[in-house]
Each structure stands twice: as structure tokens, then as C-alpha cells.
Write a protein that holds these residues in place. Sequence first.
Motif, PDB file in Angstrom:
ATOM      1  N   ALA A   1      23.836   5.324   8.687  1.00 19.44           N
ATOM      2  CA  ALA A   1      25.083   6.080   9.505  1.00 19.44           C
ATOM      3  C   ALA A   1      24.485   6.261  11.212  1.00 19.44           C
ATOM      4  CB  ALA A   1      24.041   7.384   8.680  1.00 19.44           C
ATOM      5  N   PRO A   2      22.750   5.925  11.471  1.00 16.77           N
ATOM      6  CA  PRO A   2      22.564   5.871  12.691  1.00 16.77           C
ATOM      7  C   PRO A   2      23.561   4.868  14.010  1.00 16.77           C
ATOM      8  CG  PRO A   2      20.691   5.717  11.189  1.00 16.77           C
ATOM      9  CD  PRO A   2      22.059   5.550  10.981  1.00 16.77           C
TER      10      PRO A   2
ATOM     11  N   MET B   1      26.074   3.980  13.116  1.00 16.05           N
ATOM     12  CA  MET B   1      28.007   4.192  13.194  1.00 16.05           C
ATOM     13  C   MET B   1      27.662   5.719  14.113  1.00 16.05           C
ATOM     14  SD  MET B   1      29.106   4.480   9.335  1.00 16.05           S
ATOM     15  CE  MET B   1      30.555   5.183   9.716  1.00 16.05           C
ATOM     16  N   VAL B   2      26.976   6.451  14.794  1.00 16.82           N
ATOM     17  CA  VAL B   2      27.104   7.250  14.923  1.00 16.82           C
ATOM     18  C   VAL B   2      27.080   7.047  16.854  1.00 16.82           C
ATOM     19  CG1 VAL B   2      25.710   9.311  15.944  1.00 16.82           C
ATOM     20  CG2 VAL B   2      26.391   9.031  13.652  1.00 16.82           C
ATOM     21  N   VAL B   3      26.082   5.887  16.727  1.00 16.34           N
ATOM     22  CA  VAL B   3      25.902   5.325  17.690  1.00 16.34           C
ATOM     23  C   VAL B   3      27.567   4.134  18.577  1.00 16.34           C
ATOM     24  CG1 VAL B   3      25.007   3.549  19.653  1.00 16.34           C
ATOM     25  CG2 VAL B   3      23.772   5.233  17.596  1.00 16.34           C
TER      26      VAL B   3
ATOM     27  N   TRP C   1      30.392   5.509  17.451  1.00 14.68           N
ATOM     28  CA  TRP C   1      31.207   6.249  17.347  1.00 14.68           C
ATOM     29  C   TRP C   1      31.352   7.239  19.105  1.00 14.68           C
ATOM     30  CZ3 TRP C   1      35.156   8.082  14.889  1.00 14.68           C
ATOM     31  CH2 TRP C   1      36.394   9.346  15.270  1.00 14.68           C
ATOM     32  N   PHE C   2      30.099   7.581  19.232  1.00 15.04           N
ATOM     33  CA  PHE C   2      30.202   8.168  21.063  1.00 15.04           C
ATOM     34  C   PHE C   2      30.425   7.257  21.949  1.00 15.04           C
ATOM     35  CE2 PHE C   2      27.880  11.252  18.314  1.00 15.04           C
ATOM     36  CZ  PHE C   2      28.935  12.521  18.861  1.00 15.04           C
ATOM     37  N   SER C   3      29.966   5.399  21.430  1.00 13.28           N
ATOM     38  CA  SER C   3      30.329   4.565  22.690  1.00 13.28           C
ATOM     39  C   SER C   3      31.710   3.748  22.123  1.00 13.28           C
ATOM     40  CB  SER C   3      28.892   3.908  23.099  1.00 13.28           C
ATOM     41  OG  SER C   3      28.222   2.651  21.574  1.00 13.28           O
ATOM     42  N   GLN C   4      32.151   4.596  21.556  1.00 13.42           N
ATOM     43  CA  GLN C   4      33.303   3.224  21.268  1.00 13.42           C
ATOM     44  C   GLN C   4      34.417   3.053  22.787  1.00 13.42           C
ATOM     45  OE1 GLN C   4      36.553   5.422  18.695  1.00 13.42           O
ATOM     46  NE2 GLN C   4      35.379   7.305  19.001  1.00 13.42           N
TER      47      GLN C   4
END
Length: 350
Positions: A327-328, A330-332, A334-337
Motif C-alpha cells: 500500500a505505501p 502504491m500510493v507513492v 500513484w501520486f508520482s506516476q
Amino acid sequence: MARKDVFRKKVAVTILAWALGIAMFFPIFWTAVAAFKTESDAYTLPQNWLSTPWTLENFSIVQERSDYARYIVNTLVIAGLSTVLGLVFAVPAAWSMAFSPVAKPSISWSGKRWLGTIIGTAFLTGLFLYVVLGWDLTNNAAIGFICLIVVIVPAALWVFSRPTKDMLLWMLSTKMMPPAGALIPIYLIFNRNGLVFKDWGWIDLSDWNLMDSFWGMVPLMMLLNLPIIIWMLYTYFKEIPMEILEASRMDGASVWNELTRILLPMGVPGIVSTCLLNLILAWNEAFWTLNLTNKYAAPLSFFISEYSSPEGQFWAKLSAASIMAIAPIMVVGWFSQRQLVRGLTFGAVK
């Protein structure tokens, strides 16, 4: 007619992209669904995703049995420090290859001659020490270490005598070897009974080792991903006009000022993308962490493995642990894709 063909191709590509995306995301979706089910419902096939009750019990049990905070801190330390350490070595290497490339080999030997020199050095060194002097290398760490250096010297000369393109290809080729092929020597180096951690006479290292420690895992993760870091930074730096660096040199800029005040500020997008990719690779590394860590420096991959035991596979708890581990990052991601995609495609189109 041409517009219809373009529209059809666009629709076909869109459908194909969505199909591939769904196929790649489906295992994550399945894991997430199983994490909110009971053990009996998680085993049920076919899955009744909507009719069976959902629960948060698995996440609380995982948190009670394992110290999730410690595992995530260990992962952040290993991934973060290995990324920073990799940049320390990769930035100068990529700078030299991009702006001071070597056009031809400095030693014009054929490949057969180099191969014969490397193999011949290893053979003659072992033959001389064992047959002539009668030394057993297995019981003398100091002599074995010196012999290893002697054998490595011809191989190192071959690498550093290559032109820039061959050197880059050699760096990338190190990622092609299966990790299991290097497991035993690295394990011996990490272990107190390995090559380095012995009583050398003038210093005793027999009680010190790198196993299950940040001192071992951080450099190892850095070395594993260093070829990719250098390749990505080399691609970025090649896009920077050489005239800017020449102008700075004419103004009296030193090499340090050229790196810190000109190259690094202009290469921030590339450096950030490289850091993100290296962080993801180090975060998801499982082979080395499972074999070289046990408790103190164990990251999230070891945290997941705790729920796979000979007594059985606890699918619901294993899925909950997997979701908590990914999860951590994936969040990183997602926001930096956007930055990450830009980094992976930068330099592809001139």
C-alpha cells in the motif's frame, strides 16, 4: 476514410490497453478482496465477492502478531539509504560517460586474448600457491583475499579499457545473471565464517558480520540497482546541451561547481524519476532480503513471508499482510506516476 481508420486504431489500442491493465491489476484486486474475507471464505472457489461478509479482522490479527511499524521502518531505511548511496556513485559515473565518452578501447586486445589472460591468471595463481608453495587457501583468509584481488585485476582492466558503449552494456549485463547464482558467495561474505570476517592476525573480525544488518543490506541493494541508476542518469545527461557546460568551463567553473550548480539543477527531473524507480525496486526486493535478513533488518518482504508456514497457507492473513506491504509504495507510485512515466520515456524521442 482516413479519419475512420485512425479512429478505429485508437479504439483498438484503447481496448487493448484496458485489457492489459485489467489483467495486470487483477491479482492485486483478488488479494485485496481476500484480505477482507474470513479464512474459510478466502478458500472458497469460485469467489463470492459480494454475498459473503467482509471483515477487518485479518488486519488486526496481522498487526497483533507482527510489528508492522518496525518492518516498514526497516524497508524505508534500506530503500532510502540505498537510493541516496546509489546517486553518490551514479551521478559522477553518468556525468563522465555522457560528457567525456571514450570512443575506442584504451587497450586494443581481442576478446580471446582478454579471456585467456583472465582465465590464465586465475589458473597460474592457484597452481603456484597450491603446488609450488603448498598453501591451502581454504584455511587462510588473508592469502585467499590477496589471490582474489590478483585474479580480479585483469577483469577490471578489461572493463575500464572498454569504450563507453561497451562499458554501459557490461553494466547492464550484470542484471541478467540469476540472483541465485551469486547467493552462496554473498552469503559467505555476509556470514562470520566467510572470506572477510576472520581473525586476520592484526585485526580480529571473527565476531562481526553483515548478516541481518543495515550495514550489509544497504550497500547490497545499492549495488543491485546501480546499473539501472547509471543507465537512466546517462540518458538524462545526454539530453543536456554540451554548450552549457563548455560555457561554464570558460567562466572558470570547477568540476565540482559544474556538477552541483549546473548539471544537478538541470537534471532534477531525471534524478527524481531515477530515485522513484530505484525506491520501487528496492522496496519490492524479496530474494535477497529473505535470504540475508531474519529479525533486526528484515523488511516488508520478510513480514509477508511470516504468514506462509508448513502448517498451511493462511490466505486471508497473507493477503492482508501483502496489502499492508504494498500500500505505501502504491500510493507513492500513484501520486508520482507522471514523473515516473516521464523518466522512463525521457530521451526515447529526439
